[in-house]
Design a protein around this motif. Structure first.
Motif, mmCIF file in Angstrom:
data_model
loop_
_atom_site.group_PDB
_atom_site.id
_atom_site.type_symbol
_atom_site.label_atom_id
_atom_site.label_comp_id
_atom_site.label_asym_id
_atom_site.label_seq_id
_atom_site.Cartn_x
_atom_site.Cartn_y
_atom_site.Cartn_z
ATOM 1 N N LEU A 84 0.698 -1.283 -0.363
ATOM 2 C CA LEU A 84 0.238 -0.171 0.278
ATOM 3 C C LEU A 84 0.537 1.394 0.123
ATOM 4 O O LEU A 84 0.065 2.134 0.182
ATOM 5 C CB LEU A 84 -0.822 -0.012 1.251
ATOM 6 C CG LEU A 84 -1.898 -1.606 1.244
ATOM 7 C CD1 LEU A 84 -2.625 -0.869 2.416
ATOM 8 C CD2 LEU A 84 -2.666 -1.578 -0.038
ATOM 9 N N LEU A 86 2.837 2.644 2.228
ATOM 10 C CA LEU A 86 1.907 3.446 3.807
ATOM 11 C C LEU A 86 3.424 4.291 3.992
ATOM 12 O O LEU A 86 4.261 3.226 4.704
ATOM 13 C CB LEU A 86 1.013 2.204 4.426
ATOM 14 C CG LEU A 86 -0.175 2.308 4.240
ATOM 15 C CD1 LEU A 86 -1.280 1.417 5.405
ATOM 16 C CD2 LEU A 86 -0.767 3.279 4.246
ATOM 17 N N LEU A 92 -4.786 3.528 7.674
ATOM 18 C CA LEU A 92 -6.525 3.398 7.456
ATOM 19 C C LEU A 92 -7.047 3.165 8.519
ATOM 20 O O LEU A 92 -6.697 2.567 8.948
ATOM 21 C CB LEU A 92 -5.619 2.891 6.188
ATOM 22 C CG LEU A 92 -4.692 2.951 4.800
ATOM 23 C CD1 LEU A 92 -5.157 1.803 3.907
ATOM 24 C CD2 LEU A 92 -4.650 4.266 4.580
ATOM 25 N N CYS A 141 -9.547 3.173 4.045
ATOM 26 C CA CYS A 141 -9.436 1.706 3.322
ATOM 27 C C CYS A 141 -9.959 1.874 2.222
ATOM 28 O O CYS A 141 -8.790 1.616 0.568
ATOM 29 C CB CYS A 141 -9.821 0.827 4.105
ATOM 30 S SG CYS A 141 -8.867 0.672 5.502
ATOM 31 N N HIS A 143 -9.901 3.667 -0.338
ATOM 32 C CA HIS A 143 -9.730 4.892 -0.828
ATOM 33 C C HIS A 143 -7.514 4.301 -1.423
ATOM 34 O O HIS A 143 -7.173 4.709 -2.280
ATOM 35 C CB HIS A 143 -9.209 6.704 -0.665
ATOM 36 C CG HIS A 143 -9.303 6.874 0.070
ATOM 37 N ND1 HIS A 143 -10.320 7.720 0.765
ATOM 38 C CD2 HIS A 143 -12.094 6.589 -0.908
ATOM 39 C CE1 HIS A 143 -10.683 8.646 0.767
ATOM 40 N NE2 HIS A 143 -11.617 8.066 -0.573
ATOM 41 N N HIS A 144 -7.006 2.518 -1.248
ATOM 42 C CA HIS A 144 -6.397 2.097 -1.600
ATOM 43 C C HIS A 144 -6.776 1.051 -1.482
ATOM 44 O O HIS A 144 -6.168 -0.040 -1.736
ATOM 45 C CB HIS A 144 -5.295 2.330 0.093
ATOM 46 C CG HIS A 144 -5.052 4.067 0.418
ATOM 47 N ND1 HIS A 144 -3.692 4.243 0.190
ATOM 48 C CD2 HIS A 144 -5.819 4.878 1.326
ATOM 49 C CE1 HIS A 144 -3.420 5.501 0.759
ATOM 50 N NE2 HIS A 144 -4.987 6.189 1.103
ATOM 51 N N THR A 146 -8.531 -0.921 0.096
ATOM 52 C CA THR A 146 -8.369 -2.071 0.321
ATOM 53 C C THR A 146 -9.290 -1.739 1.561
ATOM 54 O O THR A 146 -10.707 -0.834 1.451
ATOM 55 C CB THR A 146 -7.203 -1.806 1.583
ATOM 56 O OG1 THR A 146 -5.848 -1.144 0.950
ATOM 57 C CG2 THR A 146 -6.993 -2.172 3.210
#
Length: 460
Positions: A84, A86, A92, A141, A143-144, A146
């Motif tokens: 991701l 991150l 998230l 989440c 938006h990714h 996920t």
């Protein structure tokens, strides 16, 4: 003059309120009952415009076709920081975007636990001050690519299921399932929660990754289809699906990590919900394949952050349409009761979005012992969802309904026209941070999420 209406037996059609129908039944008068409900309030004009949109029929056919044809495969287990991208200090969470100031108790608890787990704070008070200061970036989440169950918090060091859609090429992610009770996703952040997360990062994640490298990808579509015919509905009951996943991976787990195999298998065996997170990523992959079809009124995400319930619609991009999350009606653990419950929370409604969970309760009679009601209620819940969906899933079938496919593809126009809201079954988190799970039950989304999406479609 003779009126034809009075010459013979009347033929009566009843609709709406049941008073007339009940009176006729008491008099043994034959009648035809029509299950009609008025549209959701304030939607008549927007509904007419959406239904008249010449793009809608074909757009919905494309969107639901993509969702139904998705072939999700569990392809790997990897750290969030890798898949991701991150950076440190970015977390998230489940549901639509929200700030710390509006975050619910369980979401705050999970964020506190994640800050301690990541070493950003030494204890809960320090973590709370850090989060309140805005030093930690928060994002949804969804938006990714996920999804996260309940609070849905994902931090860089957590390991994720990676699911690839072999049909459309998309990829989706979900964290690993911790089990039930006092766990991070329900807002608990005590020492045992942090210790379990560290074990999952040091042992469980790497062992599963190594096992999948040996076994190859796991066909989740086939596994979900089998689990439905074994009594799961794939949201609050995942016992069969978890057993099937263990059966698939156990030999490779033993081969990949003989030193840790026993503790990994023991952990999964003690957690009937272990499959849920992989199934959620499968649902996300299929729903994402159906996104961004101009003119489509099909829902591609339903999610809750413990404060707001939000939906996204294929033809409206990444916009969220929200309303207040409701408190589930259900069964409570121990001495807990409704006063202890937080409003609905989590991305696990991706199961209902893709035709599972509350939409498949007729396949899981045992679920009523967990969420309340009886078997007839479960069958009725599934039956009512055919009224607001665009198709029946060709692979996800319900034996008790003659192997009819699960209702799939929620249409905001059909929700507005029938006045029927999606059925969601869910766990219930304690409203006070650190409490954990307090029960499970059923909840209805707020109507305004669907009516506002309908209005936006009418203007698009």
């Amino acid at each position: 003059m003779t009126l034809p209406l009075l010459d013979g037996e009347p033929r009566v059609i009843t609709a709406g309120a049941s008073v007339l129908a009940e009176a006729l039944d008491r008099q043994a008068v034959p009648r035809l009952g029509v299950d009609w409900r008025p549209p959701l309030p304030g939607t008549v004009e927007a509904l007419a415009r959406v239904l008249a949109d010449p793009r809608r029929a074909r757009a919905n056919e494309i969107a639901v076709g993509r969702m139904l044809s998705a072939r999700p495969r569990l392809s790997g287990v990897r750290p969030a920081r890798e898949v991701l991208d991150l950076p440190p200090g970015t977390f998230l969470h489940a549901g639509p975007p929200i700030e710390w100031e509006r975050a619910s108790g369980p979401l705050r608890g999970a964020l506190i636990g994640a800050a301690v787990f990541e070493g950003l704070a030494a204890d809960a008070p320090e973590a709370e001050r850090l989060l309140a200061s805005g030093a930690v970036a928060l994002d949804s989440c969804h938006h990714h690519r996920t999804v996260g169950p309940m609070a849905g918090v994902v931090s860089p060091s957590m390991w994720m299921f990676e699911v690839v859609d072999a049909e459309h090429g998309g990829t989706a992610y979900c964290s690993l399932n911790e089990g039930l009770g006092k766990v991070l996703r329900y807002g608990a952040y005590g020492a045992e929660v942090i210790e379990r997360l560290r074990w999952m990062g040091e042992v469980l994640g790497p062992v599963l990754a190594a096992a999948l490298a040996i076994s190859g990808p796991v066909d989740l579509r086939s596994m979900i289809a089998q689990a439905l015919q074994m009594g799961d509905e794939l949201h609050n009951r995942n016992r069969a699906a978890t057993s099937l996943l263990v059966r698939e991976l156990a030999p490779a787990i033993v081969d990949a990590a003989p030193r840790h195999a026993a503790e990994v298998l023991r952990f999964i065996n003690g957690n009937d919900h272990f499959f849920l997170n992989a199934g959620m990523a499968a649902g996300k992959a299929g729903a994402d394949a159906a996104r961004d079809v101009p003119g489509s009124s099909m829902v591609v995400a339903m999610a809750r952050n413990g404060t707001d319930f939000g939906i996204q619609v294929s033809g409206l991009g990444d916009r969220w349409f929200t309303g207040p999350a409701g408190v589930p009606d259900g069964l409570y653990l121990g001495a807990f009761g409704p006063d202890d419950a937080n409003p609905d929370i989590g991305d696990s409604t991706i199961t209902e979005t893709s035709g599972l969970g509350g939409f498949a309760m007729a396949a899981a009679p045992a679920i009523v012992r967990f969420v309340g009601g009886d078997v007839a209620d479960a069958v009725a819940a599934t039956g009512s969802m055919y009224e607001i969906t665009l198709a029946e899933h060709p692979a996800y079938q319900i034996p008790g309904l003659g192997f009819r496919g699960t209702p799939t593809g929620i249409d905001v126009a059909l929700v507005a026209r029938t006045g029927s809201l999606p059925v969601v079954n869910t766990g219930i988190a304690g409203r006070v941070a650190g409490t954990g799970q307090v029960g499970a039950g059923l909840v209805s989304p707020p109507a305004e999420a669907f009516t506002s999406a309908l209005a936006a479609l009418a203007d698009s």
